[in-house]
Scaffold this motif. Structure first.
Motif, mmCIF file in Angstrom:
data_model
loop_
_atom_site.group_PDB
_atom_site.id
_atom_site.type_symbol
_atom_site.label_atom_id
_atom_site.label_comp_id
_atom_site.label_asym_id
_atom_site.label_seq_id
_atom_site.Cartn_x
_atom_site.Cartn_y
_atom_site.Cartn_z
ATOM 1 N N PHE A 89 0.823 -1.212 0.000
ATOM 2 C CA PHE A 89 0.000 0.000 0.000
ATOM 3 C C PHE A 89 0.858 1.263 0.000
ATOM 4 N N LEU A 90 1.865 1.304 0.870
ATOM 5 C CA LEU A 90 2.650 2.528 1.013
ATOM 6 C C LEU A 90 3.565 2.762 -0.179
ATOM 7 N N THR A 91 4.066 1.699 -0.783
ATOM 8 C CA THR A 91 4.834 1.860 -2.020
ATOM 9 C C THR A 91 3.954 2.444 -3.116
ATOM 10 N N LEU A 92 2.711 1.977 -3.193
ATOM 11 C CA LEU A 92 1.784 2.488 -4.202
ATOM 12 C C LEU A 92 1.411 3.942 -3.934
ATOM 13 N N VAL A 93 1.399 4.355 -2.667
ATOM 14 C CA VAL A 93 1.204 5.777 -2.368
ATOM 15 C C VAL A 93 2.336 6.592 -2.989
ATOM 16 N N GLY A 94 3.567 6.112 -2.832
ATOM 17 C CA GLY A 94 4.701 6.816 -3.423
ATOM 18 C C GLY A 94 4.661 6.821 -4.942
ATOM 19 N N ILE A 95 4.308 5.688 -5.530
ATOM 20 C CA ILE A 95 4.195 5.618 -6.987
ATOM 21 C C ILE A 95 3.139 6.601 -7.484
ATOM 22 N N SER A 96 2.016 6.684 -6.778
ATOM 23 C CA SER A 96 0.962 7.632 -7.158
ATOM 24 C C SER A 96 1.456 9.070 -7.081
ATOM 25 N N LEU A 97 2.280 9.378 -6.071
ATOM 26 C CA LEU A 97 2.842 10.726 -5.979
ATOM 27 C C LEU A 97 3.753 11.022 -7.168
ATOM 28 N N ALA A 98 4.492 10.009 -7.625
ATOM 29 C CA ALA A 98 5.339 10.191 -8.804
ATOM 30 C C ALA A 98 4.493 10.488 -10.034
ATOM 31 N N LEU A 99 3.360 9.808 -10.176
ATOM 32 C CA LEU A 99 2.471 10.067 -11.309
ATOM 33 C C LEU A 99 1.852 11.457 -11.209
ATOM 34 N N VAL A 100 1.559 11.883 -9.985
ATOM 35 C CA VAL A 100 1.036 13.230 -9.769
ATOM 36 C C VAL A 100 2.053 14.266 -10.231
ATOM 37 N N ALA A 101 3.322 14.016 -9.936
ATOM 38 C CA ALA A 101 4.377 14.941 -10.367
ATOM 39 C C ALA A 101 4.414 15.044 -11.880
ATOM 40 N N ALA A 102 4.191 13.919 -12.566
ATOM 41 C CA ALA A 102 4.229 13.920 -14.030
ATOM 42 C C ALA A 102 3.025 14.649 -14.628
ATOM 43 N N SER A 103 1.905 14.651 -13.893
ATOM 44 C CA SER A 103 0.694 15.264 -14.447
ATOM 45 C C SER A 103 0.506 16.717 -14.020
ATOM 46 N N ASP A 104 1.471 17.253 -13.237
ATOM 47 C CA ASP A 104 1.399 18.650 -12.780
ATOM 48 C C ASP A 104 0.129 18.937 -11.969
ATOM 49 N N THR A 105 -0.321 17.954 -11.200
ATOM 50 C CA THR A 105 -1.488 18.155 -10.346
ATOM 51 C C THR A 105 -1.195 19.228 -9.302
ATOM 52 N N GLN A 106 -2.140 20.130 -9.107
ATOM 53 C CA GLN A 106 -1.962 21.211 -8.148
ATOM 54 C C GLN A 106 -2.134 20.702 -6.721
ATOM 55 N N PHE A 107 -1.463 21.384 -5.771
ATOM 56 C CA PHE A 107 -1.524 20.940 -4.382
ATOM 57 C C PHE A 107 -2.944 21.015 -3.832
ATOM 58 N N ALA A 108 -3.760 21.958 -4.323
ATOM 59 C CA ALA A 108 -5.129 22.084 -3.818
ATOM 60 C C ALA A 108 -5.905 20.790 -4.021
ATOM 61 N N ARG A 109 -5.725 20.157 -5.181
ATOM 62 C CA ARG A 109 -6.403 18.876 -5.437
ATOM 63 C C ARG A 109 -5.836 17.798 -4.527
ATOM 64 N N HIS A 110 -4.537 17.804 -4.349
ATOM 65 C CA HIS A 110 -3.903 16.837 -3.458
ATOM 66 C C HIS A 110 -4.374 17.058 -2.019
ATOM 67 N N ALA A 111 -4.563 18.315 -1.633
ATOM 68 C CA ALA A 111 -5.019 18.628 -0.280
ATOM 69 C C ALA A 111 -6.415 18.086 -0.027
#
Length: 268
Positions: A89-111
């Motif tokens: 689970f926690l590795t997949l959380v990190g992988i998802s964060l890497a994908l977020v970085a690639a998609s330029d997702t704004q912090f507001a959506r992440h928040a």
């Protein structure tokens, strides 16, 4: 097919629509296909982790109702099962964060996602307190994910730094301990000399390190043609569905299983 070909022709002539691999330009359609396959594969992996978690919790519920006498706290196989599920689970959380970085997702959506997880963590604490007042969950997996999702955000686009920091945190969390961290006020950090009395304990050290290593793994997966990704992307749709709705599944599966077991053991 014609639309796919048109997209490819446009991507080959416009660097803004493609990705560069060495000196070769990759068409945007191909990049989109690869990204979609990776997202589908990650959903499937998360779905597999959900199934494993449900099986583990079902075994725990059987002990809770006295059907079995499984020793989850000391038997190596059960400890390994829990560690494997958590690591997934926690590795997949990190992988998802890497994908977020690639998609330029704004912090507001992440928040907003953080707020949902944090709210669910509070619900878990309240529900566990009602069932286990002396060992309720005050820093479990959802609490850890919520906090690390914020702390790891600045490193989402820095895979090398994230990986090195993650390794250091994992090593520190598994080798260092001090009695000052044994109090409930500090035990959520980790470094305790013994496991606190709680039904689920996922401290920042070492588990935040697993998320950071996952960021490095996510960037690596984006940079290689990894054959199993395509295979996982073709997994059964229900598996990916579980992965896409993992938070909801996490929140409802235990009440459903506990109610079903109670009815099965005490009559309909």
């Amino acid at each position: 097919m014609a639309r796919r070909a048109a997209l490819s022709r446009r991507g080959a002539g416009d660097p803004r629509r493609g990705a560069v691999d060495g000196a070769r330009s990759v068409p945007a359609a191909a990049v989109d296909d690869a990204s979609t396959a990776r997202i589908d594969a990650i959903d499937a992996l998360r779905g597999i982790a959900i199934v494993a978690m449900i099986a583990y919790h079902f075994a725990f519920d059987l002990r809770f109702f006295g059907v079995t006498q499984s020793d989850f706290e000391h038997v190596p196989s059960w400890l390994a099962a829990r560690a494997t599920i958590l690591t997934s689970f926690l590795t997949l959380v990190g992988i998802s964060l890497a994908l977020v970085a690639a998609s330029d997702t704004q912090f507001a959506r992440h928040a907003r996602r953080f707020a949902r997880i944090a709210a669910c963590a509070i619900v878990v604490s309240a529900a566990s307190y009602a069932m286990f007042p002396h060992s309720f969950i005050y820093f479990g997996v959802l609490h850890c994910i919520a906090v690390v999702s914020v702390l790891a955000w600045p490193l989402r686009g820095r895979p090398v730094v994230a990986t090195l920091a993650g390794i250091a945190i994992v090593v520190a969390g598994n080798t260092l301990a001090d009695v000052h961290f044994d109090s409930r006020a500090l035990s959520w950090i980790g470094l305790t000399t013994h496991k606190p009395a709680t039904e689920d304990y996922v401290p920042l050290l070492p588990w935040a390190g697993v998320v950071l290593i996952g960021i490095g793994a996510g960037h690596w997966l984006r940079s290689v043609a990894f054959a199993p990704i395509a295979a996982l992307a073709r997994s059964p749709r229900w598996l990916a569905y579980l992965g896409r709705h993992s938070l909801a599944v996490y929140m409802v599966h235990q009440p459903i299983m506990i109610a079903a077991l109670w009815l099965a053991l005490h009559g309909w």
